[in-house]
Design a protein around this motif. Structure first.
Motif, PDB file in Angstrom:
ATOM      1  N   THR A  42       3.696  54.191  64.397  1.00 41.52           N
ATOM      2  CA  THR A  42       4.702  54.578  65.379  1.00 41.52           C
ATOM      3  C   THR A  42       5.349  55.867  64.908  1.00 41.52           C
ATOM      4  OG1 THR A  42       6.473  53.429  64.243  1.00 41.52           O
ATOM      5  CG2 THR A  42       5.222  52.146  65.830  1.00 41.52           C
ATOM      6  N   ILE A  43       6.107  56.485  65.781  1.00 34.19           N
ATOM      7  CA  ILE A  43       6.710  57.771  65.411  1.00 34.19           C
ATOM      8  C   ILE A  43       8.159  57.585  64.963  1.00 34.19           C
ATOM      9  CG2 ILE A  43       7.438  59.990  66.342  1.00 34.19           C
ATOM     10  CD1 ILE A  43       4.705  59.775  67.962  1.00 34.19           C
ATOM     11  N   PHE A  44       8.866  56.680  65.631  1.00 36.81           N
ATOM     12  CA  PHE A  44      10.253  56.466  65.219  1.00 36.81           C
ATOM     13  C   PHE A  44      10.356  55.408  64.117  1.00 36.81           C
ATOM     14  CE2 PHE A  44      10.530  58.262  69.475  1.00 36.81           C
ATOM     15  CZ  PHE A  44      11.356  59.338  69.213  1.00 36.81           C
ATOM     16  N   GLY A  45       9.295  54.638  63.944  1.00 34.62           N
ATOM     17  CA  GLY A  45       9.281  53.600  62.914  1.00 34.62           C
ATOM     18  C   GLY A  45       9.583  54.127  61.523  1.00 34.62           C
ATOM     19  N   PRO A  46       8.893  55.204  61.090  1.00 33.92           N
ATOM     20  CA  PRO A  46       9.150  55.710  59.738  1.00 33.92           C
ATOM     21  C   PRO A  46      10.611  56.094  59.534  1.00 33.92           C
ATOM     22  CG  PRO A  46       7.190  56.733  60.648  1.00 33.92           C
ATOM     23  CD  PRO A  46       7.773  55.905  61.736  1.00 33.92           C
ATOM     24  N   VAL A  47      11.224  56.689  60.582  1.00 36.95           N
ATOM     25  CA  VAL A  47      12.628  57.095  60.463  1.00 36.95           C
ATOM     26  C   VAL A  47      13.508  55.858  60.345  1.00 36.95           C
ATOM     27  CG1 VAL A  47      14.485  58.371  61.561  1.00 36.95           C
ATOM     28  CG2 VAL A  47      12.124  59.152  61.814  1.00 36.95           C
ATOM     29  N   LEU A  48      13.256  54.900  61.234  1.00 40.74           N
ATOM     30  CA  LEU A  48      14.033  53.657  61.199  1.00 40.74           C
ATOM     31  C   LEU A  48      13.847  52.953  59.849  1.00 40.74           C
ATOM     32  CD1 LEU A  48      15.733  51.580  62.820  1.00 40.74           C
ATOM     33  CD2 LEU A  48      13.567  50.454  63.378  1.00 40.74           C
ATOM     34  N   GLY A  49      12.598  52.906  59.386  1.00 39.90           N
ATOM     35  CA  GLY A  49      12.299  52.243  58.119  1.00 39.90           C
ATOM     36  C   GLY A  49      13.053  52.886  56.964  1.00 39.90           C
ATOM     37  N   ALA A  50      13.074  54.232  56.941  1.00 39.75           N
ATOM     38  CA  ALA A  50      13.766  54.935  55.855  1.00 39.75           C
ATOM     39  C   ALA A  50      15.261  54.615  55.891  1.00 39.75           C
ATOM     40  CB  ALA A  50      13.536  56.442  55.975  1.00 39.75           C
ATOM     41  N   VAL A  51      15.826  54.602  57.106  1.00 39.40           N
ATOM     42  CA  VAL A  51      17.258  54.327  57.220  1.00 39.40           C
ATOM     43  C   VAL A  51      17.566  52.911  56.728  1.00 39.40           C
ATOM     44  CG1 VAL A  51      19.142  53.978  58.859  1.00 39.40           C
ATOM     45  CG2 VAL A  51      17.654  55.982  59.069  1.00 39.40           C
ATOM     46  N   ILE A  52      16.773  51.941  57.199  1.00 37.04           N
ATOM     47  CA  ILE A  52      17.028  50.557  56.776  1.00 37.04           C
ATOM     48  C   ILE A  52      16.872  50.431  55.262  1.00 37.04           C
ATOM     49  CG2 ILE A  52      16.240  48.161  56.965  1.00 37.04           C
ATOM     50  CD1 ILE A  52      15.402  48.737  59.788  1.00 37.04           C
ATOM     51  N   PHE A  53      15.811  51.071  54.743  1.00 38.37           N
ATOM     52  CA  PHE A  53      15.549  50.992  53.306  1.00 38.37           C
ATOM     53  C   PHE A  53      16.760  51.457  52.509  1.00 38.37           C
ATOM     54  CE2 PHE A  53      14.042  52.581  49.240  1.00 38.37           C
ATOM     55  CZ  PHE A  53      13.148  51.609  48.837  1.00 38.37           C
ATOM     56  N   TRP A  54      17.282  52.637  52.869  1.00 35.49           N
ATOM     57  CA  TRP A  54      18.382  53.187  52.067  1.00 35.49           C
ATOM     58  C   TRP A  54      19.711  52.494  52.328  1.00 35.49           C
ATOM     59  CZ3 TRP A  54      18.025  55.043  47.629  1.00 35.49           C
ATOM     60  CH2 TRP A  54      16.943  55.826  47.256  1.00 35.49           C
ATOM     61  N   VAL A  55      19.927  52.057  53.553  1.00 38.85           N
ATOM     62  CA  VAL A  55      21.175  51.330  53.816  1.00 38.85           C
ATOM     63  C   VAL A  55      21.173  50.031  53.005  1.00 38.85           C
ATOM     64  CG1 VAL A  55      22.434  50.050  55.580  1.00 38.85           C
ATOM     65  CG2 VAL A  55      21.645  52.360  56.051  1.00 38.85           C
ATOM     66  N   LEU A  56      20.022  49.341  53.018  1.00 46.22           N
ATOM     67  CA  LEU A  56      19.921  48.106  52.236  1.00 46.22           C
ATOM     68  C   LEU A  56      20.086  48.383  50.751  1.00 46.22           C
ATOM     69  CD1 LEU A  56      17.085  45.893  53.733  1.00 46.22           C
ATOM     70  CD2 LEU A  56      19.501  45.341  53.445  1.00 46.22           C
ATOM     71  N   GLN A  57      19.418  49.448  50.276  1.00 47.54           N
ATOM     72  CA  GLN A  57      19.528  49.777  48.856  1.00 47.54           C
ATOM     73  C   GLN A  57      20.978  50.088  48.492  1.00 47.54           C
ATOM     74  OE1 GLN A  57      17.238  50.109  46.111  1.00 47.54           O
ATOM     75  NE2 GLN A  57      16.146  48.716  47.445  1.00 47.54           N
ATOM     76  N   ALA A  58      21.639  50.871  49.342  1.00 48.06           N
ATOM     77  CA  ALA A  58      23.030  51.222  49.054  1.00 48.06           C
ATOM     78  C   ALA A  58      23.901  49.960  49.067  1.00 48.06           C
ATOM     79  CB  ALA A  58      23.540  52.229  50.085  1.00 48.06           C
ATOM     80  N   PHE A  59      23.631  49.094  50.044  1.00 42.78           N
ATOM     81  CA  PHE A  59      24.417  47.868  50.134  1.00 42.78           C
ATOM     82  C   PHE A  59      24.214  47.004  48.889  1.00 42.78           C
ATOM     83  CE2 PHE A  59      24.539  43.347  51.408  1.00 42.78           C
ATOM     84  CZ  PHE A  59      25.885  43.257  51.735  1.00 42.78           C
ATOM     85  N   LEU A  60      22.939  46.775  48.535  1.00 40.43           N
ATOM     86  CA  LEU A  60      22.664  45.896  47.393  1.00 40.43           C
ATOM     87  C   LEU A  60      23.171  46.501  46.088  1.00 40.43           C
ATOM     88  CD1 LEU A  60      19.066  44.690  48.297  1.00 40.43           C
ATOM     89  CD2 LEU A  60      21.152  43.332  48.300  1.00 40.43           C
ATOM     90  N   SER A  61      23.022  47.829  45.944  1.00 44.64           N
ATOM     91  CA  SER A  61      23.449  48.417  44.679  1.00 44.64           C
ATOM     92  C   SER A  61      24.963  48.341  44.535  1.00 44.64           C
ATOM     93  CB  SER A  61      22.981  49.867  44.577  1.00 44.64           C
ATOM     94  OG  SER A  61      23.739  50.676  45.438  1.00 44.64           O
ATOM     95  N   ASN A  62      25.667  48.184  45.637  1.00 43.91           N
ATOM     96  CA  ASN A  62      27.116  48.013  45.550  1.00 43.91           C
ATOM     97  C   ASN A  62      27.520  46.551  45.459  1.00 43.91           C
ATOM     98  OD1 ASN A  62      28.715  50.648  45.885  1.00 43.91           O
ATOM     99  ND2 ASN A  62      26.981  50.859  47.283  1.00 43.91           N
ATOM    100  N   VAL A  63      26.826  45.731  46.227  1.00 38.67           N
ATOM    101  CA  VAL A  63      27.300  44.358  46.333  1.00 38.67           C
ATOM    102  C   VAL A  63      26.872  43.509  45.124  1.00 38.67           C
ATOM    103  CG1 VAL A  63      25.444  43.149  47.595  1.00 38.67           C
ATOM    104  CG2 VAL A  63      27.830  42.651  48.123  1.00 38.67           C
ATOM    105  N   LEU A  64      25.667  43.766  44.600  1.00 34.09           N
ATOM    106  CA  LEU A  64      25.179  42.913  43.513  1.00 34.09           C
ATOM    107  C   LEU A  64      26.053  42.984  42.259  1.00 34.09           C
ATOM    108  CD1 LEU A  64      21.318  43.310  43.947  1.00 34.09           C
ATOM    109  CD2 LEU A  64      22.658  41.236  44.305  1.00 34.09           C
ATOM    110  N   PRO A  65      26.362  44.194  41.758  1.00 31.63           N
ATOM    111  CA  PRO A  65      27.230  44.240  40.573  1.00 31.63           C
ATOM    112  C   PRO A  65      28.600  43.620  40.846  1.00 31.63           C
ATOM    113  CG  PRO A  65      26.174  46.358  40.934  1.00 31.63           C
ATOM    114  CD  PRO A  65      25.906  45.535  42.140  1.00 31.63           C
TER     115      PRO A  65
END
Lengths: 301, 435, 326
Positions: free
Chosen positions: C253-276
């Protein structure tokens, strides 16, 4: 067998007078479209193809038959540039083809289908057809970015594709993925797609294999139709009914060599042919010879 | 001009900085050949230091190289003859003095020459002073160096070979390019560390048990993951990406338990015994080579002579035909996974001694070399993989005579690419028939 | 638990240069794998070429920032040619091995001490911002609101990154919906069939490799624009993370990669803050905060496996249009 029920009531008139002189393997043709000289291909110790001289007549339907492992498909691959022979020269419509890549051979008008059907599964039927079209400059990278440069041609192509699809009774499926078609429909699609390229020579590799008997009749008629439109057809087939009914000329291969050729009715009586078939098939069910039953391929290492 | 950072922007920069740091620190890379942040790495936690003097006179500008555990750094002595190199781990390092940077007529006159091993002490530092005096430089002839490198390469190659034959067997029988093979290597080392280091079992018990546990892990992976996935009919590319996911997950699980540092197995610092020329090996090195050879010969015998071994080769050759001939393909594949995982585990233990040290991503560091070995030998042929591993191992070691040691893996990877271009079927592979 | 900090840091993941860099690289992979069926496992190498090409042109050769970008893109095309000419004729999995090896070779070359003057070795490169910031059209000051407050330099990076992303998405849209895109998708399905129809399959694959590579390198440039170039970033794990983002959104898909990148980094940012924070507030007993931050990478691996097994077409993909044909 069911195929006899599908035999045309009035077999199409055969094209005759294709050869010059006495009929023997490698006989010269009045108007050859393909000429093969000394082409050989080895796989390790196995000689898959070793053809001294062979000519394919223009404007006729030629069948290439022979037992499994006779080198028919390998010869197809060599002629179309999908494989390279170890020795030999061959030409198509006067152009020497040695060293010419497969896509250029196809552009010259020599188009082929495959034994294992290659429908492009995740493209729709219509997209499959459009892919066959020639001279769409929208297929060039820079043009493709500017739709107004290719939209007109695209409409033209689509009209042509729909016409062919109608002829092959696939028009109702145009928006389905090719993956959803039955085996026989895929064969038809592959043939129709090949016709999109406006070919001069159509090479069909086992067009009947795996096709539902109900579709055999229409397939036969399509192949005869190609000849009517002035195309040359060369096909590999195990189904002897098809060979007998539509082939104007039959070439028999065994163990990589051309062992016999001639008009269908004469070739079938040739002792060399009977020997080539029975010699390697006497233990097999007759069904394999007619292509109705597929057994594990032999001799294809 | 606009160099000031605003207060609000700090968050954003912190985030990027954080991500960069995490990527840098946590994904130590496939080959952790990083040098320190400073040319002498003063910000690193541990230190190797020394003083280069000739009968009381400080020697300036003498080049010192410290390497070990995939880390290399170098410096030159200052006006007082002093040098200091920070190192990242409390581990063993090799210190070498470049004698070509010494003034004429003097040389290292110490037993063992200009390259010495040191171990970071309890203080977090170690001092290494070379004995220098008048005398002939102990120049090692190029021939001796090549011989030494070939022998180290043989050791490295045998270790790679243990891992490579397993990867190749799995590829041959299932078609899977298993990226998680690296983690099976690490698993063996980590298990041996747990048994030998944490539970303090004798190492000669710990290692075989670790290999057995690795084999059990292989069985578990096959029956818990790969067989169900094969049943689901996943494509080969899909399976390969699943193995990448597994590789990432398991690698970080290792990090979760053993941390980001390096731990040593017992006996890793066995003294090197000078054999001949420039070749010196420790008793561990010699044991490792003998053990690899014995295991490889046993494996070859198994593959050639036992029913299962023959069935394995039959499946690699033609799975459909093998199944039609009454071979229980699932059973053979299960055994292949057990054997492959066991061999990978043993390879991991040996790799832990070769590096030296166990680390959470140690398997990933050599994964591409294992792939290179498998490809070089011919995809799916076990003996080819072994041959490929020996070539790769020696190439890595010998090439470091001519190219910088932090580029020694590059040679092997370039060869991998070149081989794929000129002979894609590998050394022992068969040419496939087209069409 | 400081939920407002967690929320604010997570929200920033939405528009960070890292997100845009991932989106661009994932778009490149979508071109390679999703549409042309090329198994590129060396996208980290393309990103490294972007970042290093940009920084080295400025620091070593004194180019302007836009010249640096051009140099990067030319280098990326050359890299594609070097990779593609020999491998595109071979079976697909060979391309995978060659690209992953080539990306590692590149990284080792950027990392070695031998070229420290040019590459900065393990330190990487920094301090190449003057020319770029001089071209900043935004006056000094703060822009945006809430968690999305940026100074003028950050704003300039974001706007340029977003613009690049929009251009790349548009180009991909045009390409994929054109007859060119039809040929490319045909090649993904069965290149012999397309060859038999008279198309120069090799040339098409090369074009796809080059275009995807350019997208990847643009991603690398956007990643390098705000801060520094660090060789520890361009490791094989980066390639796999971009693949995760791609497959998450939908490879074909064309918008999939963009959406995937956003979800990936939002999740990473969330987990890197919430886990510690979970650890420090005692909600995750028995583990240290370092261990807690490892968990999110374990989750990436597990997520990638589950995704490929249960939803290989990704979030935006058509169920029928599985991209994993053999």
């Amino acid at each position: 067998m069911s195929s006899s029920a599908n035999t045309p009531a009035n077999p199409a008139a055969k094209t005759t007078g294709l050869h010059i002189g006495e009929i023997r393997p490698g006989v010269a043709k009045v108007d050859p479209i393909v000429t093969i000289d000394g082409v050989s291909r080895h796989f390790g110790g196995l000689t898959a193809v070793d053809v001294e001289h062979l000519e394919i007549p223009r404007g006729a339907i030629t069948a290439l038959i022979g037992p499994n492992g006779a080198g028919k498909t390998t010869l197809f691959n060599l002629l179309t540039g999908f494989d390279k022979p170890d020795t030999g020269t061959w030409s198509f419509a006067g152009h020497a083809l040695a060293g010419i890549p497969a896509f250029k051979v196809a552009q010259m008008g020599q188009v082929r289908t495959f034994q294992l059907t290659k429908a492009l599964s995740l493209l729709t039927v219509l997209e499959n057809m459009k892919l066959g079209a020639k001279d769409q400059r929208g297929e060039k990278l820079l043009y493709s970015l500017f739709p107004f440069l290719w939209k007109a041609k695209e409409a033209e192509i689509e009209a042509k594709a729909m016409e062919l699809l109608k002829r092959f009774k696939l028009d109702t499926k145009k928006d389905d993925f090719a993956a959803s078609l039955s085996g026989g429909q895929r064969k038809l699609l592959e043939m129709a797609r090949a016709l999109m390229t406006d070919p001069v020579l159509v090479m069909l590799d086992e067009p009947m294999a795996g096709v539902n008997p109900a579709l055999t009749q229409s397939l036969l008629e399509h192949v005869l139709g190609l000849k009517k439109e002035g195309m040359t057809v060369l096909f590999v087939e195990h189904d002897m009914h098809m060979v007998r009914h539509i082939a104007d000329w039959v070439i028999v291969m065994a163990e990589g060599k051309v062992v016999a050729e001639g008009p269908a009715d004469q070739v079938m009586k040739n002792p060399a042919v009977i020997d080539a078939y029975l010699g390697s098939h006497q233990d097999d069910d007759l069904g394999t010879i007619t292509g109705r039953i597929t057994l594990p391929k032999k001799g294809k290492k | 001009m606009i160099l000031s950072r605003s207060r609000t922007g700090a968050k954003y920069w912190t985030q990027i900085g954080l991500l960069t740091t995490i990527l840098t620190l946590m994904f130590g890379g496939l080959f952790a050949t990083s040098a320190s942040a400073d040319s002498v790495g003063e910000d690193l936690p541990y230190r190797v230091q020394g003083n280069v003097k000739n009968e009381g006179t400080a020697l300036e500008g003498v080049r010192i190289v410290v390497s070990g555990g995939g880390y290399t750094a170098e410096t030159v002595t200052d006006a007082d003859g002093k040098w200091l190199i920070g190192v990242p781990e409390k581990a063993g390092y090799s210190v070498s003095l470049d004698q070509s940077t010494l003034p004429e007529g003097i040389a290292v006159i110490e037993e063992g020459g200009a390259e010495q091993s040191v171990e970071i002490g309890p203080s977090g530092a170690v001092t290494k002073n070379f004995f220098i005096g008048e005398g002939e430089r102990i120049v090692v002839s190029l021939f001796d160096q090549i011989i030494a490198r070939i022998i180290y390469g043989l050791n490295f190659g045998l270790m790679l070979g243990l891992a490579a034959v397993g990867l190749s067997l799995v590829f041959g029988t299932t078609g899977l390019s298993n990226f998680a093979h690296a983690e099976m290597v690490t698993f063996g080392a980590v298990t041996a560390f747990f048994l030998g280091g944490v539970l303090s079992l004798p190492i000669w018990i710990a290692i075989p048990v670790a290999v057995l546990i690795s084999g059990a892990m292989g069985w578990g992976l096959d029956s818990g993951l790969w067989r169900p996935l094969r049943r689901r009919g996943l494509g080969l590319v899909q399976l390969m990406i699943v193995s990448i996911g597994l590789s990432l997950a398991v690698r970080y699980i290792f990090q979760f338990f053993v941390g980001g540092g390096t731990n040593q197995l017992p006996g890793f610092d066995a003294p090197k015994i000078k054999l001949f020329g420039a070749t010196s090996l420790s008793i561990i090195d010699i044991t490792s080579m003998v053990l690899s050879l014995v295991v490889i010969f046993a494996f070859a015998w198994w593959l050639l002579n036992t029913q299962t071994g023959k069935a394995t080769r039959a499946i690699s050759d033609n799975p459909d035909l093998a199944a039609a001939s009454g071979i229980d393909v699932d059973k053979v594949i299960r055994i292949v996974w057990i054997v492959a995982a066991g061999l990978a585990g043993l390879s991991g233990v040996l790799w832990a001694y070769f590096r030296p040290g166990i680390k959470w991503d140690m398997g990933a560091q050599i994964l591409l070399l294992i792939f290179a070995a498998v490809t070089l030998g011919g995809l799916g042929t076990a003996f080819g993989a072994l041959l490929g591993a020996l070539v790769v191992g020696m190439l890595v070691e010998v090439s470091s005579l001519v190219i910088p040691s932090d580029l020694k893996y590059v040679g092997a990877l370039v060869v991998l690419i070149v081989i794929l271009l000129v002979r894609p079927q590998g050394i022992l592979g068969r040419k496939e028939r087209i069409g | 638990m400081d939920w407002s900090a967690i929320f604010s840091n997570t929200a920033q993941g939405l528009f960070s240069p890292a997100t845009m860099a991932f989106a661009l690289a994932a778009l490149g992979l979508a071109m390679h794998f999703g549409f042309a069926g090329l198994l590129n496992f060396g996208i980290a190498g393309f990103m490294a070429i972007g970042a290093y090409g940009y920084a080295i042109s400025i620091l070593t050769f004194g180019f302007e920032w836009w010249q640096g970008i051009l140099v990067s893109l030319v280098a990326s095309v050359i890299f594609s040619l070097i990779l593609g000419i020999p491998t595109l004729r071979l079976r697909g999995d060979y391309l995978a091995i060659v690209t992953i090896a080539a990306a590692e070779i590149l990284r080792l070359l950027f990392l070695t001490n031998a070229f420290v003057d040019v590459t900065g070795s393990a330190d990487g490169l920094s301090g190449y911002h003057n020319s770029f910031r001089a071209a900043n059209p935004f006056p000094v000051g703060d822009y945006g609101f809430g968690p999305w407050t940026y100074n003028n330099n950050e704003m300039w990076v974001l706007v340029l990154g977003l613009l690049t992303l929009v251009i790349c998405v548009s180009i991909l849209l045009l390409l994929i919906n054109s007859p060119w895109g039809r040929v490319i998708k045909g090649i993904r399905e069965d290149e012999d069939a397309v060859r038999a129809l008279g198309k120069n399959v090799f040339a098409y694959k090369m074009q796809a490799l080059i275009i995807g590579g350019i997208f990847g390198s643009l991603g690398g440039i956007v990643y390098a624009l705000p801060s520094s170039v660090n060789p520890g970033v361009y490791v094989t794990s980066l390639t796999f993370f971009v693949w995760t983002a791609l497959l998450l959104g939908g490879a074909a898909t064309i918008f999939g990669p963009v959406l995937g990148a956003v979800i990936f980094w939002v999740l990473q940012a969330f987990l890197s803050n919430v886990l510690p924070q979970l650890v420090s507030s005692g909600l995750l007993p028995f583990i240290s905060s370092i261990q807690a931050s490892t968990i999110r990478f374990i989750l990436v691996g597990v997520g990638l496996m589950l995704l490929v097994i249960y939803r290989p077409q990704g979030i935006l993909g058509d169920k029928k249009e599985l991209t994993f044909v053999k």
